[in-house]
Scaffold this motif. Structure first.
Motif, mmCIF file in Angstrom:
data_model
loop_
_atom_site.group_PDB
_atom_site.id
_atom_site.type_symbol
_atom_site.label_atom_id
_atom_site.label_comp_id
_atom_site.label_asym_id
_atom_site.label_seq_id
_atom_site.Cartn_x
_atom_site.Cartn_y
_atom_site.Cartn_z
ATOM 1 N N ALA A 204 0.903 -1.428 0.178
ATOM 2 C CA ALA A 204 -0.374 -0.728 0.330
ATOM 3 C C ALA A 204 0.820 1.373 -0.189
ATOM 4 C CB ALA A 204 -1.049 -0.327 1.343
ATOM 5 N N GLU A 205 2.021 0.920 0.212
ATOM 6 C CA GLU A 205 3.198 2.457 0.656
ATOM 7 C C GLU A 205 3.414 3.317 -0.817
ATOM 8 O OE1 GLU A 205 3.680 4.534 2.955
ATOM 9 O OE2 GLU A 205 1.974 3.297 3.817
ATOM 10 N N VAL A 206 3.300 1.666 -1.678
ATOM 11 C CA VAL A 206 4.077 2.188 -2.476
ATOM 12 C C VAL A 206 3.098 3.205 -3.576
ATOM 13 C CG1 VAL A 206 4.712 0.839 -5.182
ATOM 14 C CG2 VAL A 206 4.885 0.164 -2.990
ATOM 15 N N LEU A 207 1.919 2.933 -3.481
ATOM 16 C CA LEU A 207 0.937 4.365 -3.908
ATOM 17 C C LEU A 207 1.073 5.363 -3.518
ATOM 18 C CD1 LEU A 207 -2.421 2.178 -3.954
ATOM 19 C CD2 LEU A 207 -1.032 2.321 -5.427
ATOM 20 N N SER A 208 1.523 5.807 -1.894
ATOM 21 C CA SER A 208 2.427 6.699 -1.560
ATOM 22 C C SER A 208 3.326 7.637 -2.058
ATOM 23 C CB SER A 208 1.978 6.922 -0.142
ATOM 24 O OG SER A 208 0.420 6.657 0.686
ATOM 25 N N ILE A 209 4.298 6.455 -1.531
ATOM 26 C CA ILE A 209 5.250 6.839 -2.445
ATOM 27 C C ILE A 209 5.647 6.934 -4.066
ATOM 28 C CG2 ILE A 209 6.952 4.693 -3.679
ATOM 29 C CD1 ILE A 209 8.852 6.860 -0.919
ATOM 30 N N VAL A 210 5.217 6.744 -4.999
ATOM 31 C CA VAL A 210 5.011 7.597 -6.126
ATOM 32 C C VAL A 210 3.980 8.570 -6.452
ATOM 33 C CG1 VAL A 210 3.610 6.482 -8.338
ATOM 34 C CG2 VAL A 210 4.803 4.908 -7.481
ATOM 35 N N ASP A 211 3.543 8.917 -5.572
ATOM 36 C CA ASP A 211 2.656 10.010 -5.354
ATOM 37 C C ASP A 211 3.878 11.445 -4.881
ATOM 38 O OD1 ASP A 211 0.118 12.335 -5.379
ATOM 39 O OD2 ASP A 211 1.137 12.101 -3.359
ATOM 40 N N PHE A 212 4.473 10.907 -3.631
ATOM 41 C CA PHE A 212 5.685 11.885 -3.235
ATOM 42 C C PHE A 212 6.278 12.535 -4.331
ATOM 43 C CE2 PHE A 212 9.437 12.520 -0.491
ATOM 44 C CZ PHE A 212 9.235 13.266 -0.533
ATOM 45 N N PHE A 213 6.867 11.451 -5.102
ATOM 46 C CA PHE A 213 8.463 11.429 -6.055
ATOM 47 C C PHE A 213 7.403 12.022 -7.574
ATOM 48 C CE2 PHE A 213 10.601 9.318 -3.390
ATOM 49 C CZ PHE A 213 12.009 9.454 -3.769
ATOM 50 N N ALA A 214 6.568 12.720 -7.442
ATOM 51 C CA ALA A 214 5.396 12.861 -8.901
ATOM 52 C C ALA A 214 5.665 11.881 -9.664
ATOM 53 C CB ALA A 214 5.635 13.837 -8.922
ATOM 54 N N ALA A 215 6.056 10.465 -9.659
ATOM 55 C CA ALA A 215 6.500 9.578 -10.943
ATOM 56 C C ALA A 215 5.865 9.778 -11.756
ATOM 57 C CB ALA A 215 6.734 8.666 -10.052
ATOM 58 N N ASP A 216 6.729 8.983 -12.772
ATOM 59 C CA ASP A 216 5.705 8.705 -14.383
ATOM 60 C C ASP A 216 5.757 7.154 -14.798
ATOM 61 O OD1 ASP A 216 5.637 11.762 -15.815
ATOM 62 O OD2 ASP A 216 7.549 11.521 -14.684
ATOM 63 N N ALA A 217 6.849 6.146 -13.424
ATOM 64 C CA ALA A 217 6.714 5.288 -13.560
ATOM 65 C C ALA A 217 7.146 4.458 -12.025
ATOM 66 C CB ALA A 217 7.392 4.405 -14.827
ATOM 67 N N VAL A 218 6.730 3.953 -11.798
ATOM 68 C CA VAL A 218 7.331 2.483 -10.638
ATOM 69 C C VAL A 218 8.404 1.306 -10.970
ATOM 70 C CG1 VAL A 218 5.743 1.528 -10.237
ATOM 71 C CG2 VAL A 218 6.858 1.878 -8.322
ATOM 72 N N ALA A 219 9.468 0.774 -10.745
ATOM 73 C CA ALA A 219 9.638 -0.277 -11.127
ATOM 74 C C ALA A 219 10.319 -0.757 -9.210
ATOM 75 C CB ALA A 219 11.021 -0.161 -11.580
ATOM 76 N N LEU A 220 9.386 -2.096 -9.758
ATOM 77 C CA LEU A 220 9.926 -3.227 -8.592
ATOM 78 C C LEU A 220 10.712 -4.461 -9.438
ATOM 79 C CD1 LEU A 220 6.487 -2.696 -8.732
ATOM 80 C CD2 LEU A 220 6.659 -3.207 -6.245
ATOM 81 N N SER A 221 11.388 -5.155 -7.841
ATOM 82 C CA SER A 221 12.336 -6.261 -8.041
ATOM 83 C C SER A 221 11.572 -7.124 -7.626
ATOM 84 C CB SER A 221 13.045 -5.834 -8.177
ATOM 85 O OG SER A 221 14.416 -7.460 -8.284
ATOM 86 N N PHE A 222 11.866 -8.701 -7.841
ATOM 87 C CA PHE A 222 11.442 -9.262 -7.015
ATOM 88 C C PHE A 222 12.212 -10.903 -7.084
ATOM 89 C CE2 PHE A 222 7.249 -7.605 -8.171
ATOM 90 C CZ PHE A 222 6.905 -7.260 -6.938
ATOM 91 N N SER A 223 13.709 -10.692 -6.105
ATOM 92 C CA SER A 223 14.024 -11.887 -5.985
ATOM 93 C C SER A 223 14.028 -13.668 -6.362
ATOM 94 C CB SER A 223 15.693 -11.976 -5.665
ATOM 95 O OG SER A 223 14.132 -12.248 -3.649
ATOM 96 N N ILE A 224 14.611 -14.408 -6.229
ATOM 97 C CA ILE A 224 14.241 -15.874 -6.107
ATOM 98 C C ILE A 224 13.438 -16.585 -4.554
ATOM 99 C CG2 ILE A 224 16.382 -16.403 -5.242
ATOM 100 C CD1 ILE A 224 16.062 -19.328 -6.811
ATOM 101 N N GLN A 225 13.454 -15.677 -3.503
ATOM 102 C CA GLN A 225 12.716 -15.744 -2.416
ATOM 103 C C GLN A 225 11.512 -15.271 -2.328
ATOM 104 O OE1 GLN A 225 15.345 -12.732 -0.393
ATOM 105 N NE2 GLN A 225 13.500 -11.652 0.848
ATOM 106 N N ILE A 226 11.134 -14.193 -3.314
ATOM 107 C CA ILE A 226 9.769 -14.456 -3.654
ATOM 108 C C ILE A 226 8.474 -15.180 -4.197
ATOM 109 C CG2 ILE A 226 7.787 -12.371 -3.742
ATOM 110 C CD1 ILE A 226 9.716 -11.748 -1.771
#
Length: 291
Positions: A204-226
């Motif tokens: 849920a916090e990703v939504l806030s951080i995208v808004d905080f930076f006024a971002a055009d995109a968000v990139a996330l990484s998921f390693s083998i442990q996920i």
């Protein structure tokens, strides 16, 4: 004995994954306490650690669970570092700590940042992983190498006054962040304004951080442990919660099997970032200053 939550944290294997393995392959076979909660004995913990190491080396669970515990241990002992990476193995295991930073910076200066990442840093991380998995690399040495590399990479992320603004982050439970850092630097080289958030965030916090930076995109990484199922669920939730004009980019080992997610660009090959940028940000070159 430890609980399933403790086991998950210690080995970096998702709780859902452990339950799926138990149901599908008949292992692990936990005992139960008076409340019916799973408890795992030391022998099974050690065997699961070997399974996780072999999985990191590219072996599939179906293959691994068809073997006995002794056969899995023997298979792990057979793993060797590719001879092509002999020099990197020397760097990982023998170069003095005081010389590591100097050696990494020399490689960067000689190669340039893109080749440094694709031709040097990526193989270096592979050698480090194998060294740790086979017990030839101590945790302290691994942390030292990772910290040296991360320091140099972060220096490349100079804020830009132009280009699409991308926030790079990981979700709660994701411990591996070097892959995310490597990708952020490569996006930066393409002209993007990249902002790295190294702390793990609740979904849920990703939504806030995208808004905080006024971002055009968000990139996330998921390693083998996920677990892939968890990654897919979290990405779908984020896609639904984010405005449609915010682009989403996802990568990492957990998505390696070609997962298709509507409205999300999946990239598990760092070498494909330039083409991804051309596709997702077609006006990128027009935003760069001309001199």
């Amino acid at each position: 004995m430890i609980t399933i939550q403790q086991l998950s944290q210690e080995l970096g294997i998702g709780v859902d994954t452990l339950r799926v393995w138990e149901r599908r392959f008949g292992f692990p076979t936990p005992e139960r306490n008076t409340r019916g909660h799973r408890l795992y004995p030391p022998a099974q913990i050690d065997d699961l650690r070997i399974i996780k190491k072999l999985q990191n080396l590219g072996h599939r669970p179906k293959q691994l669970f068809a073997l006995t515990a002794a056969e899995r241990r023997a298979l792990l002992n057979q793993q060797h570092v590719d001879d092509r990476h002999h020099d990197l193995q020397q760097l990982v295991t023998t170069v003095a700590a005081a010389q590591l930073d100097k050696e990494l910076r020399t490689q960067l200066q000689q190669r340039g940042i893109e080749a440094f990442i694709l031709e040097f840093a990526v193989p270096l991380l592979e050698v480090m992983d194998r060294g740790w998995l086979t017990g030839k690399l101590s945790i302290a040495r691994e942390h030292l190498l990772s910290d040296c590399l991360a320091t140099i990479l972060k220096e490349q992320l100079v804020p830009r006054a132009y280009g699409p603004r991308i926030v790079f982050t990981t979700l709660s439970g994701e411990r591996h962040k070097l892959g995310l850092l490597l990708s952020a630097v490569l996006f930066h080289q393409q002209g993007c304004d990249c902002h790295l958030v190294m702390e793990e965030l609740p979904v849920a916090e990703v939504l806030s951080i995208v808004d905080f930076f006024a971002a055009d995109a968000v990139a996330l990484s998921f390693s083998i442990q996920i677990a892939p199922r968890q990654a897919k669920r979290d990405l779908a939730w984020l896609r639904k919660g984010l405005p449609s004009h915010i682009k989403m980019i996802a990568g990492g080992f957990a998505l390696r099997n070609g997962m298709h997610l509507p409205g999300i660009s999946v990239c598990t090959d760092l070498g494909q970032i330039s083409s991804l940028c051309a596709r997702e940000f077609p006006d990128l070159n027009l935003q760069k200053p001309t001199g």
